[in-house]
Design an enzyme around this catalytic site. Sequence first.
Site: not given
Lengths: 246, 246
Positions: A52, A110
Amino acid sequence: MRNIRMTISYEGTAYYGFQTQPKGNTVQDVLEEAIRVLSGEEVSITASGRTDAGVHARAQAINFRTASPIPVERWALALNSRLPDDIIVLQADEVPLDFHASYHAKRKTYRYGIDTSKFGDVFERKHRLHIPLPLRLEEMRRAIAHLKGTHDFTSFASTRSTKSSHVRTILDARIESGEGKLDIFLTGDGFLYNMVRIIVGTLLWVGEGKLTAEDVKRILKARKRAEAGPTAMAHGLTLWEVQYDD
Amino acid sequence: MRNIRMTISYEGTAYYGFQTQPKGNTVQDVLEEAIRVLSGEEVSITASGRTDAGVHARAQAINFRTASPIPVERWALALNSRLPDDIIVLQADEVPLDFHASYHAKRKTYRYGIDTSKFGDVFERKHRLHIPLPLRLEEMRRAIAHLKGTHDFTSFASTRSTKSSHVRTILDARIESGEGKLDIFLTGDGFLYNMVRIIVGTLLWVGEGKLTAEDVKRILKARKRAEAGPTAMAHGLTLWEVQYDD
């Protein structure tokens, strides 16, 4: 025609995310333009997954097909000299023609970075969420442990998720703490839209005393997005690693 | 009238150095303006020392006199809400009226950060010099050891230095190495203009094999700037710590 895989790193601050979109100014646009200038080809890049707006990548994986005669070992240096300084190609290798950076990704990790110091570390401000509050670290660790394994993660997915199944496997989940810093690492076979950021937003509520570790277990079972905490801000998130079977 | 000392941190990338100058856009200008907006006073800040354009500070020390009734424990938060996000006040305390951030500084530590990875770490690019070459670390460590102690550092000072004496004492000098990173730390009772950057430029020549550790001993004795290596780039340098006797 060859299929080239690259490991790339980028600071996402200045971009509207990885994937090409109408507003432009995405990591994909910039990479494809650099490849066009270098090779004269209009290539279409496939990434292991989109990131994003504002999200960073320490090691994103991409692939694209090319008819260019440029040797694979020359691509990284040649592209780096044409890319802005917030995008770097770390490695390039040739892969079988059927290799696909998204379908074939086996594990992704992540990291969500948190700065817990009083006024924030000026050198990390674009890569860590600043939370100048005491966080209940042990309770957060108990909470994150409930997420390990194979579950339906609907509670931790954006309601805009278009996936037919929300079952994913979290292979590793841990919180590392240093002076004024917390790093939340999540490794899984795949992540739903906003999943890491919603997990982090929920863990932060646990840290702040708004939820308990037991609540996180309950939230997971509820399979309702509204039960979980907020979506943590984008700039603390970094795609850390993508692993393949080869 | 009170005398307030602050510890401040800044990313120097966007500024023409610490000290006010005709071109404007310095850290001092921005701090003095934030204080003016907060307190209504035109104060004049004294720093432990200036930092050049592009040089960062993890912990710079400053002081200024104020007649403002704002309690000392409120200054940091109040200024941080008015400062740009690349300058942060970490701490404020009241000091005796005769305290002077420069004259009374007893020890200063600088760090020079080097990125030795092949294509550079995108997240550290503004804070480390990228040198993608193998460096002879042990020889660099032998070289830096010759600089410890009290010496005339004319060889390692800019020819624009206006100090009457170039004798300084280096109290500690060490190189820490991690994966793809080198950190050179120098602690001294004071540093001449460009001294850390010229020492680092010379150490890098040692690392690259252009000089030996013995050469550094000879350069120090020569007391001639032309004997030393180049001035390393500003963006790798960070003022790490300033110590006072209190």
